[in-house]
Motif scaffolding. Structure first.
Motif, PDB file in Angstrom:
ATOM      1  N   ALA A  74       4.335   6.427  -5.473  1.00  0.00           N
ATOM      2  CA  ALA A  74       3.897   6.300  -6.757  1.00  0.00           C
ATOM      3  C   ALA A  74       2.681   7.034  -7.534  1.00  0.00           C
ATOM      4  O   ALA A  74       3.176   7.278  -8.321  1.00  0.00           O
ATOM      5  CB  ALA A  74       3.289   4.512  -7.751  1.00  0.00           C
ATOM      6  N   ARG A  75       1.968   6.972  -6.787  1.00  0.00           N
ATOM      7  CA  ARG A  75       0.703   8.095  -7.237  1.00  0.00           C
ATOM      8  C   ARG A  75       1.204   8.928  -6.778  1.00  0.00           C
ATOM      9  O   ARG A  75      -0.206  10.002  -7.467  1.00  0.00           O
ATOM     10  CB  ARG A  75      -0.781   7.182  -6.669  1.00  0.00           C
ATOM     11  CG  ARG A  75      -1.718   7.707  -6.685  1.00  0.00           C
ATOM     12  CD  ARG A  75      -2.763   7.498  -6.853  1.00  0.00           C
ATOM     13  NE  ARG A  75      -3.475   7.465  -5.483  1.00  0.00           N
ATOM     14  CZ  ARG A  75      -3.682   6.080  -4.909  1.00  0.00           C
ATOM     15  NH1 ARG A  75      -3.080   5.167  -5.027  1.00  0.00           N
ATOM     16  NH2 ARG A  75      -3.724   5.953  -3.405  1.00  0.00           N
ATOM     17  N   GLU A 101      14.186   5.451  -4.220  1.00  0.00           N
ATOM     18  CA  GLU A 101      13.770   4.081  -6.066  1.00  0.00           C
ATOM     19  C   GLU A 101      12.430   5.099  -6.528  1.00  0.00           C
ATOM     20  O   GLU A 101      11.662   4.816  -7.989  1.00  0.00           O
ATOM     21  CB  GLU A 101      13.362   2.955  -5.537  1.00  0.00           C
ATOM     22  CG  GLU A 101      14.428   2.149  -5.258  1.00  0.00           C
ATOM     23  CD  GLU A 101      14.202   0.876  -4.984  1.00  0.00           C
ATOM     24  OE1 GLU A 101      13.135   0.330  -5.269  1.00  0.00           O
ATOM     25  OE2 GLU A 101      14.978   0.494  -4.299  1.00  0.00           O
ATOM     26  N   ILE A 102      11.457   5.615  -5.798  1.00  0.00           N
ATOM     27  CA  ILE A 102      10.396   6.204  -6.228  1.00  0.00           C
ATOM     28  C   ILE A 102      10.081   7.312  -6.342  1.00  0.00           C
ATOM     29  O   ILE A 102       9.549   8.120  -7.743  1.00  0.00           O
ATOM     30  CB  ILE A 102       8.956   5.284  -6.097  1.00  0.00           C
ATOM     31  CG1 ILE A 102       8.920   4.057  -5.900  1.00  0.00           C
ATOM     32  CG2 ILE A 102       7.346   5.975  -6.147  1.00  0.00           C
ATOM     33  CD1 ILE A 102       7.752   2.839  -4.970  1.00  0.00           C
ATOM     34  N   ALA A 103      10.250   8.871  -5.740  1.00  0.00           N
ATOM     35  CA  ALA A 103       9.908   9.750  -5.522  1.00  0.00           C
ATOM     36  C   ALA A 103      11.100  10.298  -4.748  1.00  0.00           C
ATOM     37  O   ALA A 103      11.839   9.152  -4.068  1.00  0.00           O
ATOM     38  CB  ALA A 103       8.808  10.246  -4.602  1.00  0.00           C
ATOM     39  N   ARG A 162       0.557  -0.938   0.266  1.00  0.00           N
ATOM     40  CA  ARG A 162       0.325  -0.011   0.055  1.00  0.00           C
ATOM     41  C   ARG A 162       1.421   1.600  -0.161  1.00  0.00           C
ATOM     42  O   ARG A 162       0.642   2.574  -0.194  1.00  0.00           O
ATOM     43  CB  ARG A 162      -1.168   0.026   0.793  1.00  0.00           C
ATOM     44  CG  ARG A 162      -1.881   1.352   1.120  1.00  0.00           C
ATOM     45  CD  ARG A 162      -3.305   1.325   0.629  1.00  0.00           C
ATOM     46  NE  ARG A 162      -3.769   2.335   0.762  1.00  0.00           N
ATOM     47  CZ  ARG A 162      -4.347   3.048  -0.620  1.00  0.00           C
ATOM     48  NH1 ARG A 162      -4.058   3.368  -1.847  1.00  0.00           N
ATOM     49  NH2 ARG A 162      -5.330   4.163  -0.218  1.00  0.00           N
ATOM     50  N   LEU A 163       2.119   1.124   0.414  1.00  0.00           N
ATOM     51  CA  LEU A 163       2.332   2.364   0.742  1.00  0.00           C
ATOM     52  C   LEU A 163       3.682   2.692  -0.030  1.00  0.00           C
ATOM     53  O   LEU A 163       3.812   4.067  -1.085  1.00  0.00           O
ATOM     54  CB  LEU A 163       3.830   2.224   1.995  1.00  0.00           C
ATOM     55  CG  LEU A 163       5.116   3.490   1.916  1.00  0.00           C
ATOM     56  CD1 LEU A 163       3.923   4.957   2.528  1.00  0.00           C
ATOM     57  CD2 LEU A 163       6.252   2.651   2.941  1.00  0.00           C
ATOM     58  N   GLU A 164       4.285   1.958  -1.301  1.00  0.00           N
ATOM     59  CA  GLU A 164       4.029   1.724  -2.703  1.00  0.00           C
ATOM     60  C   GLU A 164       3.759   2.356  -3.213  1.00  0.00           C
ATOM     61  O   GLU A 164       4.313   3.199  -4.245  1.00  0.00           O
ATOM     62  CB  GLU A 164       4.897   0.322  -2.874  1.00  0.00           C
ATOM     63  CG  GLU A 164       6.565  -0.001  -2.309  1.00  0.00           C
ATOM     64  CD  GLU A 164       7.112  -1.517  -2.516  1.00  0.00           C
ATOM     65  OE1 GLU A 164       6.302  -2.066  -4.018  1.00  0.00           O
ATOM     66  OE2 GLU A 164       7.266  -1.829  -2.138  1.00  0.00           O
ATOM     67  N   ASP A 165       2.258   1.765  -3.231  1.00  0.00           N
ATOM     68  CA  ASP A 165       0.985   2.648  -4.677  1.00  0.00           C
ATOM     69  C   ASP A 165       1.180   3.442  -4.019  1.00  0.00           C
ATOM     70  O   ASP A 165       1.399   4.596  -5.393  1.00  0.00           O
ATOM     71  CB  ASP A 165      -0.169   1.523  -4.247  1.00  0.00           C
ATOM     72  CG  ASP A 165      -1.215   2.417  -5.056  1.00  0.00           C
ATOM     73  OD1 ASP A 165      -0.622   2.266  -6.426  1.00  0.00           O
ATOM     74  OD2 ASP A 165      -2.077   3.192  -4.140  1.00  0.00           O
TER      75      ASP A 165
END
Length: 227
Positions: A70-71, A167-169, A64-67
């Motif tokens: 990403a969003r 890795e994402i933000a 859920r955190l990774e989502d």
């Protein structure tokens, strides 16, 4: 359309809490985070404030955190969770790549003894820790610094959040704060000792706003505003 574009251009503040888990039927972070987000949205109107409650589960919470990363592509990420040992804001400064073999809210055990295979043993939170402590003290909000977030979901989420931040933000600040399992009602000002440190609903919310303000690089509020 114009309003939607403005919303997308605003930097996002992501605040998370946890739901119940074994031994904690009511998680007070589940109440604190929405209240704090509501106040923060008014106080920091140039930002979009997103409040989410993560399931206290080994597999679902990190996913859920990774989502969310990403969003939302957040610029500031602050996590809150409860601790039986906390009587103040406990500022967690390190996350450890270790998981204890304890059941989560769904009764499941972790699949592995580490949070991330091959990850560093420890990761350092991205917080202006000294500034936070000093500014909370000026507001008479108790705060302490910790290098051990435990080995349960709180630690795992901080560790995973710091990985996501690379890795994402690229948020400007990422941190985790433990709070007491129960928060007493705020004292009426006329009944409160102005020099006493006290963690109640009044100081918890005022302190939460000051943590956000500090992480955003904003100056402390004026004395007139504090009063």
């Amino acid at each position: 359309m114009a309003n939607t574009e403005v919303m997308r251009r605003r930097d996002t503040i992501l605040l998370t809490g946890f739901g119940p888990f074994p031994g904690v039927a009511e998680n007070v972070s589940q109440r604190l985070v929405p209240k704090l987000a509501h106040l923060a949205a008014r106080r920091f109107s140039a930002h979009r404030v997103v409040a989410r409650i993560l399931p206290t589960e080994w597999e679902r919470a990190p996913a859920r955190l990774e989502d969310l990363y990403a969003r939302e592509r957040p610029k500031l990420v602050l996590h809150f969770g409860v601790s039986a040992h906390a009587d103040a804001f406990v500022i967690e400064t390190q996350a450890h790549n270790t998981r204890t073999e304890a059941p989560d809210a769904a009764g499941a055990l972790p699949r592995d003894s580490v949070v991330v295979q091959g990850g560093p043993d420890t990761l350092v939170a991205r917080l202006p820790t000294e500034d936070i402590v000093q500014r909370l003290a000026a507001l008479k909000v108790p705060a302490v610094v910790s290098t051990d977030a435990g080995r349960y979901l709180c630690n795992a989420i901080l560790y995973r959040s710091l990985i996501c931040a690379d890795e994402i933000a690229k948020p400007e600040a990422v941190g985790f704060f433990h709070i007491p399992r129960t928060i007493p009602p705020a004292l009426i000002k006329s009944h409160a000792d102005p020099d006493a440190m006290r963690f109640d609903w009044g100081t918890a919310l005022a302190g939460g706003l000051e943590i956000i303000r500090t992480c955003l690089g904003r100056p402390p509020p004026s004395r007139r505003h504090i009063k």
